[in-house]
Design an enzyme around this catalytic site. Structure first.
Site, PDB file in Angstrom:
ATOM      1  N   MET A  72     -14.368  25.243  16.830  1.00  0.00           N
ATOM      2  CA  MET A  72     -15.245  25.219  15.653  1.00  0.00           C
ATOM      3  C   MET A  72     -16.282  24.089  15.720  1.00  0.00           C
ATOM      4  O   MET A  72     -16.069  23.092  16.408  1.00  0.00           O
ATOM      5  CB  MET A  72     -14.420  25.099  14.372  1.00  0.00           C
ATOM      6  CG  MET A  72     -13.771  26.407  13.938  1.00  0.00           C
ATOM      7  SD  MET A  72     -12.832  26.171  12.396  1.00  0.00           S
ATOM      8  CE  MET A  72     -12.348  27.876  12.031  1.00  0.00           C
ATOM      9  N   GLY A  73     -17.339  24.236  14.944  1.00  0.00           N
ATOM     10  CA  GLY A  73     -18.408  23.239  14.897  1.00  0.00           C
ATOM     11  C   GLY A  73     -19.738  23.934  15.063  1.00  0.00           C
ATOM     12  O   GLY A  73     -20.137  24.251  16.170  1.00  0.00           O
ATOM     13  N   ARG A  74     -20.397  24.185  13.950  1.00  0.00           N
ATOM     14  CA  ARG A  74     -21.625  24.983  13.976  1.00  0.00           C
ATOM     15  C   ARG A  74     -22.820  24.178  14.479  1.00  0.00           C
ATOM     16  O   ARG A  74     -23.628  24.661  15.241  1.00  0.00           O
ATOM     17  CB  ARG A  74     -21.883  25.523  12.558  1.00  0.00           C
ATOM     18  CG  ARG A  74     -22.673  26.796  12.516  1.00  0.00           C
ATOM     19  CD  ARG A  74     -21.858  27.979  12.994  1.00  0.00           C
ATOM     20  NE  ARG A  74     -22.676  29.180  13.116  1.00  0.00           N
ATOM     21  CZ  ARG A  74     -22.636  30.010  14.156  1.00  0.00           C
ATOM     22  NH1 ARG A  74     -21.855  29.767  15.170  1.00  0.00           N
ATOM     23  NH2 ARG A  74     -23.387  31.084  14.187  1.00  0.00           N
ATOM     24  N   THR A  82     -13.827  17.149   6.066  1.00  0.00           N
ATOM     25  CA  THR A  82     -14.385  18.138   6.987  1.00  0.00           C
ATOM     26  C   THR A  82     -13.768  17.978   8.361  1.00  0.00           C
ATOM     27  O   THR A  82     -13.642  16.855   8.854  1.00  0.00           O
ATOM     28  CB  THR A  82     -15.924  18.029   7.122  1.00  0.00           C
ATOM     29  OG1 THR A  82     -16.326  18.767   8.273  1.00  0.00           O
ATOM     30  CG2 THR A  82     -16.402  16.605   7.297  1.00  0.00           C
ATOM     31  N   GLU A 101     -18.669  26.623  19.056  1.00  0.00           N
ATOM     32  CA  GLU A 101     -19.203  27.889  18.541  1.00  0.00           C
ATOM     33  C   GLU A 101     -20.701  27.782  18.236  1.00  0.00           C
ATOM     34  O   GLU A 101     -21.392  28.777  18.160  1.00  0.00           O
ATOM     35  CB  GLU A 101     -18.456  28.310  17.270  1.00  0.00           C
ATOM     36  CG  GLU A 101     -18.590  27.297  16.136  1.00  0.00           C
ATOM     37  CD  GLU A 101     -17.922  27.739  14.832  1.00  0.00           C
ATOM     38  OE1 GLU A 101     -17.537  28.902  14.704  1.00  0.00           O
ATOM     39  OE2 GLU A 101     -17.801  26.876  13.931  1.00  0.00           O
ATOM     40  N   GLN A 136      -6.976  25.567  14.159  1.00  0.00           N
ATOM     41  CA  GLN A 136      -7.463  24.197  14.321  1.00  0.00           C
ATOM     42  C   GLN A 136      -7.712  23.481  12.995  1.00  0.00           C
ATOM     43  O   GLN A 136      -7.729  22.261  12.945  1.00  0.00           O
ATOM     44  CB  GLN A 136      -8.724  24.151  15.194  1.00  0.00           C
ATOM     45  CG  GLN A 136      -9.935  24.845  14.611  1.00  0.00           C
ATOM     46  CD  GLN A 136     -10.950  25.255  15.670  1.00  0.00           C
ATOM     47  OE1 GLN A 136     -11.525  24.423  16.335  1.00  0.00           O
ATOM     48  NE2 GLN A 136     -11.164  26.555  15.808  1.00  0.00           N
ATOM     49  N   ASP A 140     -15.264  19.116  10.817  1.00  0.00           N
ATOM     50  CA  ASP A 140     -16.448  19.033  11.677  1.00  0.00           C
ATOM     51  C   ASP A 140     -16.934  17.593  11.904  1.00  0.00           C
ATOM     52  O   ASP A 140     -17.699  17.327  12.817  1.00  0.00           O
ATOM     53  CB  ASP A 140     -17.599  19.850  11.078  1.00  0.00           C
ATOM     54  CG  ASP A 140     -17.320  21.337  11.153  1.00  0.00           C
ATOM     55  OD1 ASP A 140     -16.512  21.744  12.014  1.00  0.00           O
ATOM     56  OD2 ASP A 140     -17.891  22.083  10.347  1.00  0.00           O
TER      57      ASP A 140
END
Lengths: 412, 412
Positions: free
Chosen positions: B190-192, B144, B246, B299, B146
């Site tokens: 990115m990265g919820r 991941t 994000e 990314q 993330d």
């Protein structure tokens, strides 16, 4: 021939490229070889504004290790500006300011590094200096990712941006094909009037993972034909990647991006990008999901993926500019001639600035396919040599070390 | 101990990373060392969907030169999917289909390469196979960008994305400082739910050209405080670069991006990005011009800037998964232990899938600064080792050559 003794003034103007500082490096390194003739190299802080405001870097103040990092440093290390000089016959104000600074620092060699507009500035300064009889050699150093300067075969900055776009497009398409069904991906690429950069994405297609469709400012954009194209590709492949130039215009010559901005009165200040508009069009008319990707600033500052050919030519035009000036040339821009394509060889020549300033060159029609939604092999022959070779970035602790110049005195 | 004889089934799930195919490479290469026990390695075409539909790559069909390109290939080379298996006690349909395929190909080793959701799939399959008494070793291979998987110190994919973000941010800021006055640049990363990737942009700041402000999902986003921060920086520097995740949420826990999407009824289907919203906020309230930059897909697919540490660990978790399976382990994920930070050393261990599946790990509060708009040195200590080392991409004619696997039989 007695050599003109005095100092150098160098400046950057317009949008940065991944190799603009390499041209600065070329000018400076060549100047250093002529000590006795040239005492000091000054750099304008924020282009011509620095010259107008007596806001100059002094190269002898800089650390050598910083200068050696210049070729790999993105952005405009000296600072850039977009500033249009008036005609001196109409308004001499700026020119009088410039003369004060030229005399104060005994500037006898002036180099301006930029694109079409910058060559206009350079040309005006050359004309004014001749008019007042101040002896100074003025040479334009080409730079633009857009590749739209005339006379020269291509411009430094384009090759590295093209290499970045080709490779990043391949990566994006590898990601896009990861799923059984993908959104329609619309990749927006820089280029207001000429599509050279967007066209570079065809290199990715030629290598097995690139856009399915490419739209350039050179071809009037027909929305209905575009929707047909997208529908056909998506129906067949369950995916569709579109590369589009920010400068495409509709059949009436209106920018697709701008057109929408004027229609929108909802206060969305950032609307109006081409990718936004096309995504909305596809969504409304075809009902497909879309994903927008803007290469944005990265395409002009991805110094970690310089093309070796581009880097060497960028240093070369700087070096050549200094050499030509020492030989007495003035009022010209350094241009690149393609001597051979396979193997690629190039050389430099100069051409009068007044025939270069403000002229934009587009992709010839024969390099674009009949349908106007892709490129021909003749474009590949043109672009491939310019993206060849890699320059290993100098990483330290995982990140590239860039050049940060010591600010002019007034800031200390 | 008698070794379990049979075949391998490997699959990828969730979003791609720059090194997910390196883990595939690790599994495959290790499997090839055990001929006699393992006859064939099958790859699922589009994750678990490939297993459900009997749509499998056969590794013996692939060209060796393609396999050797796997570690440097972005995207999910085998194809990915987001698919949630039901609990077998509620609905056995999928599991019965899977069993047919497992038996048909004599699958005795199952590897699923993904993040939190994928570990859930992996765990459910392990539980089902135990339930029906079909002997098969099931191992999760972490992946991941993330970096939000629990137990493991970090996840393969994060280091390369972090390296890309740190370096690209430095380049963007070099571009941003090229002008005397710049727009407020808002970079959306990115990265919820976890801000690890956005935090990585602090490495750029630590190296002299990074964002002035960083906002993470870990800290409730206070619009008024944000506006004050931007105003302060912009007033002082005539520029301001903001890195924003994000996934930031307002004080009521509502996503900034989503919140706006529901307010907007004008049919702009692509609105709602966080950068869009913050740009609008700044423009309305402070009147500053803004520029939005979304790192977007790049990314997670910038394979040209893999971190060497990350690449080696990505191959490592694949290799280790195969080794552990051969030793009889099942129902576990391979994890990374940080044994030493300076010099960086790591080793592998395994942990039960049921304690990993669906759990997300965030940045600890002590790594974030007091104000909640930047990072502390403890984060740098954590992230630096993971972005170390470079892998020179193998360019051919100016572009990187990627692996394109030979499609499963049914497509021929």
């Amino acid at each position: 021939m007695s050599l003109l003794k005095g100092n150098v003034l160098y400046g950057q103007s317009g949008g940065p490229t991944a190799v603009i500082n390499a041209s600065a490096y070329g000018v400076i390194k060549e100047a250093l070889l002529h000590r006795g003739i040239i005492d000091e190299v000054y750099g304008m802080h924020y282009g011509i504004q620095g010259a107008l405001n007596d806001d100059l870097y002094r190269m002898s103040d800089q650390l050598m290790q910083d200068l050696e990092k210049l070729p790999a440093t993105p952005g405009a290390a000296f600072g850039s500006i977009r500033y249009k000089l008036k005609n001196y016959k109409t308004d001499e104000t700026d020119y009088i300011k410039l003369m004060t600074v030229f005399k104060k620092y005994n500037i006898r060699y002036f180099f301006y590094n930029g694109g079409n507009d910058s060559m206009d500035t350079c040309n005006k300064i050359d004309e004014y200096l001749r008019h007042v009889g101040y002896e100074c050699k003025v040479i334009g150093v080409p730079k633009t990712i857009d590749n739209d300067l005339p006379i020269t075969d291509h411009s430094p900055g384009f090759g590295s941006a093209a290499k970045y776009i080709a490779n990043t497009m391949m990566e994006i398409v590898c990601d896009n094909i990861s799923y059984p069904k993908s959104k329609v991906a619309i990749v927006e690429i820089m280029g207001r009037h000429a599509g050279w950069l967007t066209a570079a994405s065809h290199v990715a297609t030629h290598n097995g993972s690139g856009p399915d469709l490419i739209y350039l400012p050179e071809i009037p954009f027909d929305k209905e034909k575009f929707l047909e194209d997208v529908k056909r590709v998506y129906t067949e492949k369950k995916r569709c990647v579109v590369a589009v130039s920010e400068g495409i215009q509709d059949l009436d010559g209106k920018f697709i991006g701008l057109a929408a901005q004027t229609q929108d009165s909802f206060g969305h200040n950032q609307l109006g990008g081409v990718a936004d508009q096309l995504a909305e069009l596809i969504h409304k008319r075809l009902g497909f999901s879309t994903r927008e990707i803007e290469f944005g600033l990265t395409q002009r500052c991805a110094a970690h993926m310089q093309s070796k050919v581009d880097l060497e030519e960028a240093i070369g035009v700087g070096t050549e500019a200094m050499k030509r000036a020492l030989k007495g040339e003035s009022g010209v821009m350094v241009c690149i001639r393609r001597d051979s394509n396979l193997p690629y060889k190039s050389s430099f020549f100069t051409h009068p600035l007044n025939e270069i300033a403000n002229v934009e060159v587009k992709i010839p029609r024969h390099m674009i396919n009949k349908e106007g939604n892709g490129l021909e092999d003749s474009f590949l022959n043109y672009v491939y040599p310019l993206i060849q070779g890699e320059v290993k970035p100098k990483y330290d602790q995982g990140v590239v070390g860039f050049c940060y110049l010591k600010l002019p005195k007034k800031y200390n």
